[in-house]
Every structure is written in C-alpha cells, then in structure tokens.
Design an enzyme around this catalytic site. Structure first.
Site, PDB file in Angstrom:
ATOM      1  CB  CYS A 102       8.172  15.950 -25.333  1.00  0.00           C
ATOM      2  SG  CYS A 102       6.875  15.073 -25.126  1.00  0.00           S
ATOM      3  CG  ASN A 213       9.361  22.906 -15.895  1.00  0.00           C
ATOM      4  OD1 ASN A 213       9.106  22.226 -16.784  1.00  0.00           O
ATOM      5  ND2 ASN A 213       8.702  23.769 -15.538  1.00  0.00           N
ATOM      6  N   GLY A 235       4.252  25.273 -15.120  1.00  0.00           N
ATOM      7  CA  GLY A 235       3.043  24.752 -16.298  1.00  0.00           C
ATOM      8  C   GLY A 235       2.072  24.523 -16.022  1.00  0.00           C
ATOM      9  NE  ARG A 236       2.274  19.882 -14.035  1.00  0.00           N
ATOM     10  CZ  ARG A 236       2.566  18.347 -13.244  1.00  0.00           C
ATOM     11  NH1 ARG A 236       2.408  17.302 -13.610  1.00  0.00           N
ATOM     12  NH2 ARG A 236       4.167  18.367 -12.958  1.00  0.00           N
TER      13      ARG A 236
HETATM   14  C1  LIG Z   1      -1.339  19.935 -21.538  1.00  0.00           C
HETATM   15  C2  LIG Z   1       0.312  19.353 -21.121  1.00  0.00           C
HETATM   16  C3  LIG Z   1       1.447  19.126 -22.273  1.00  0.00           C
HETATM   17  C4  LIG Z   1       2.843  19.716 -22.503  1.00  0.00           C
HETATM   18  N1  LIG Z   1       3.495  19.771 -23.767  1.00  0.00           N
HETATM   19  C5  LIG Z   1       4.386  20.224 -23.415  1.00  0.00           C
HETATM   20  C6  LIG Z   1       5.276  20.621 -24.815  1.00  0.00           C
HETATM   21  O1  LIG Z   1       4.650  20.721 -26.153  1.00  0.00           O
HETATM   22  N2  LIG Z   1       6.462  20.088 -24.472  1.00  0.00           N
HETATM   23  C7  LIG Z   1       7.454  20.648 -23.550  1.00  0.00           C
HETATM   24  O2  LIG Z   1       8.614  20.773 -23.497  1.00  0.00           O
HETATM   25  N3  LIG Z   1       6.838  20.560 -22.634  1.00  0.00           N
HETATM   26  C8  LIG Z   1       5.206  20.350 -22.436  1.00  0.00           C
HETATM   27  N4  LIG Z   1       5.414  19.851 -21.479  1.00  0.00           N
HETATM   28  C9  LIG Z   1       5.103  19.561 -20.583  1.00  0.00           C
HETATM   29  C10 LIG Z   1       5.724  21.117 -19.409  1.00  0.00           C
HETATM   30  O3  LIG Z   1       6.574  22.378 -19.964  1.00  0.00           O
HETATM   31  C11 LIG Z   1       6.119  21.434 -18.294  1.00  0.00           C
HETATM   32  O4  LIG Z   1       7.693  21.052 -18.261  1.00  0.00           O
HETATM   33  C12 LIG Z   1       5.716  19.748 -16.638  1.00  0.00           C
HETATM   34  O5  LIG Z   1       4.397  20.892 -16.356  1.00  0.00           O
HETATM   35  C13 LIG Z   1       6.975  20.335 -16.013  1.00  0.00           C
HETATM   36  O6  LIG Z   1       6.363  21.841 -15.093  1.00  0.00           O
HETATM   37  P1  LIG Z   1       4.986  22.179 -14.285  1.00  0.00           P
HETATM   38  O7  LIG Z   1       5.380  21.377 -12.981  1.00  0.00           O
HETATM   39  O8  LIG Z   1       4.456  24.044 -13.584  1.00  0.00           O
HETATM   40  O9  LIG Z   1       3.596  21.786 -15.252  1.00  0.00           O
HETATM   41  C14 LIG Z   1       3.869  19.614 -21.084  1.00  0.00           C
HETATM   42  C15 LIG Z   1       2.701  19.645 -20.071  1.00  0.00           C
HETATM   43  C16 LIG Z   1       1.036  19.167 -19.938  1.00  0.00           C
HETATM   44  C17 LIG Z   1       0.955  19.638 -18.320  1.00  0.00           C
END
Ligand SMILES: Cc1cc2nc3c(=O)[nH]c(=O)nc-3n(C[C@H](O)[C@H](O)[C@H](O)COP(=O)(O)O)c2cc1C
Length: 335
Positions: A102, A213, A235-236
């Site tokens: 993060c 990821n 994630g998203r």
């Molecule tokens: C709204 C939001 C909140 C997130 N909160 C966290 C979190 O609490 N811990 C974490 O490791 N990553 C967090 N992430 C990152 C996601 O876990 C992930 O690594 C990132 O969105 C990339 O994956 P994606 O492209 O499939 O979304 C967050 C992402 C989003 C969009």
C-alpha cells in the site's frame, strides 16, 4: 502449545480476491462467496493498532460462510504483528497476510505498506515473529519495487530475505509503487504492469508460491498466466463485475457443480440483509457492494440506480429490494 489450526487445510491460492479497503468488507465477502465457493477472499487491511487498541470484534469479525478467508494486516512492529497473527488464528482465519504494497502517505508515516520494501530485514523480522505466534500460513503481498529501489536484484533481495525468515507465499502486484507524488489510485494505474518480472521471480524462486496481481480482468488471460505463476489475485474487476466470480470455480478449480443464477444469489442475500437490518444496520451497507451484479445485462442500470439513489429515500428498504427482484426477474425473462 498445540495449535488448533494444525488440522486446518492450507488455503488454495489459485484464484483470490484482493484485499481492498472499504470494498472487501464482510458484506462484500458474504456476497462474493455466494458466487464462488473456491475463491480465497481477503479482508481489507486492518492495522495492528486497530486490532490491539480498537474494537477487536468489529475488526476481526466475519461470517463463517466467508471461508476460506485470509486476514490482511498492516504494521511493522514484530511484536504487535505477532499478537495480531495469534488473534487471527484464534478467530479462525485460514491465513494471515502482511501488507507491503500500500503506497498511501498515511500508512507510510506509520511504516506500513509499500515503504517496507526498502526494509527487507524488518519485514523478515515481522514474518518470523508472526510465524512464531501462529500455525496458519503467513504470506506477504508486495509490489515489484518502489521508486529508488526498483531493480530486479533488489526485488530478489527482498523476496530472498523474507523467504529466509520462513515465508513461502508471495503475492506480487506487478508494478512499482511511487511513494511521493502519486495518490494510491494513481499508484494502481500509472506505473506500468510488468508481468514478465513476476514470471522471472517464479523461475528464480521455483520453490516459492508466487501469485500474480494487477490488471487481471479476463479468465482466459488468467488461465494463461497460470502457466507462469501459481495463482492469480483479482481486485477491481472482482468488485465492479462480481459475476466474473461465477466462472472461476469451473474454469480454475475444475469444480463443475451447477452455477447459481444472479437471481438466486440476489434471493440468497435477502435473509442476510434482513438480519443486518434487524441488528440496526442499513441496507446500503450491503447493497452498495452489489451494484455490478447485473453488469452487461438488460436492466443493469436500473438496478444500479435504484440501489445507489432510491435506496436513500425509502423508508422500506426491503420492499424496494423485493420490488427490484421482481423487476429484474421480469426483465431477464423478457430478454
Ligand atoms: C479501493 C481499493 C482499496 C485497496 N486496499 C488495499 C488494501 O487494503 N491492501 C492491499 O494490499 N491492497 C489494497 N488495494 C490494492 C489491491 O489489493 C490490488 O493490489 C490492486 O487493486 C491491483 O489489482 P487489480 O488491478 O486486480 O485491482 C486496494 C485497491 C483498491 C482499488
């Protein structure tokens, strides 16, 4: 001391839903579990301070139906992380994960998240302390680097050092984090995705479980990626288009039980919502996570609008829910 979890199976990380603050709360997870039986679900990041000094029941509470479920921790004090890992195990989590990805300023000030990639020795100490305090798997979620520390050799140093402390499962968000000047949202979009770096990591550390990821939206791409890595984390897309999860069990876990329909999932949410309302909660706490359920189908916009705007004007949320159910059923039958 004998750990109760000695009999708990290691969670399967072939497909997981990423930890997302404010998004993957217990209500989203309950909903997601109705759609996929096998996806490993992660909590939002919870800081050690929140668990140790805050409302522990609220921060660690979940419904058993959400299992398999992993708790993600934010922190960098080995002793505090160890205490929280023990609490995670006692609460029944299948895994405890440390957030080293993060990029938010707020967490950097507390030495939480991606800034820890500059301190592999400290992360190793944290992991060792956590493992000493629990028998559930301790995993790490990180980036491929941070600005000023983004070479492949430095990534290998990070993974190697943390592995030497006993961690064998790494979830890698395949872009660097830029710790100054970008918002957390920009840090999920601007630094380019480099899957090939994660593939190389798996080749160089074949004994480790490496989960990819970042930017994954399509099951056929995920299947292809599984030729290079051990698992994928989404994630998203899993949030905005939750029906993606409906194909996961069959496509990635070879489980061919009959898939539920969207309407069945909606119907199954009703008693859960009723219970939440009876406990003094509000319907939108739950339904805000369900807005994308009908994405791509007739009536999707109506469903989304009713649950995001009309819901705030109604005194009878369950009546709105029932009405919407009937409307969606009629629209799907006509389609
Ligand atoms: C709204 C939001 C909140 C997130 N909160 C966290 C979190 O609490 N811990 C974490 O490791 N990553 C967090 N992430 C990152 C996601 O876990 C992930 O690594 C990132 O969105 C990339 O994956 P994606 O492209 O499939 O979304 C967050 C992402 C989003 C969009």
């Amino acid at each position: 001391m004998q750990h109760l979890s000695a009999t708990r199976p290691e969670p399967n990380r072939r497909f997981s839903v990423a930890p997302m603050m404010d998004w993957t709360d217990r209500h989203y997870r309950y909903f997601a579990r109705l759609i996929s039986r096998h996806a490993l679900l992660y909590t939002e990041m919870v800081t050690t301070g929140a668990i140790l000094h805050g409302d522990r029941g609220r921060h660690l509470g979940y419904d058993v139906a959400e299992q398999p479920l992993a708790l993600q921790l934010g922190g960098s004090n080995p002793q505090e992380l160890a205490e929280c890992a023990a609490l995670a195990e006692a609460a029944g989590y299948a895994e405890v994960n440390l957030n080293v990805g993060c990029p938010s300023d707020r967490v950097q000030n507390n030495m939480i998240g991606a800034c820890l990639m500059a301190h592999p020795g400290l992360v190793a100490e944290c992991v060792r302390a956590m493992q000493g305090a629990c028998a559930i798997p301790v995993t790490v979620k990180h980036r491929i680097g941070i600005n000023g520390r983004d070479s492949y050799a430095q990534l290998c140093d990070f993974v190697g050092t943390v592995h030497n402390a006993g961690c064998t499962s790494f979830t890698v968000h395949a872009r660097i984090a830029i710790l100054e000047g970008l918002s957390p949202k920009e840090n999920r979009e601007i630094p380019p995705l480099k899957y090939e770096v994660v593939h190389q990591l798996k080749r160089d550390f074949p004994q480790l479980e490496i989960i990819l990821n970042g930017g994954l939206t399509d099951l056929s791409v995920m299947r292809e990626q599984l030729n290079h890595v051990d698992g994928v984390m989404v994630g998203r897309e899993a949030y905005h288009n939750p029906w993606l999860l409906a194909d996961v069990d069959q496509a990635l876990f070879d489980d061919s039980y009959p898939q539920p329909t969207r309407l069945q999932v909606l119907a199954q949410m009703r008693p859960y919502i009723e219970q939440h309302l009876a406990a003094g909660g509000q319907m939108h706490h739950i339904t805000r996570h369900m807005l994308g359920l009908f994405q791509g189908l007739p009536g999707a916009r109506h469903f989304r609008r009713e649950l995001s705007t009309t819901i705030h004007r109604t005194e009878q949320p369950l009546a709105l829910f029932d009405q919407l159910f009937e409307q969606m059923q009629a629209r799907l039958e006509r389609a």
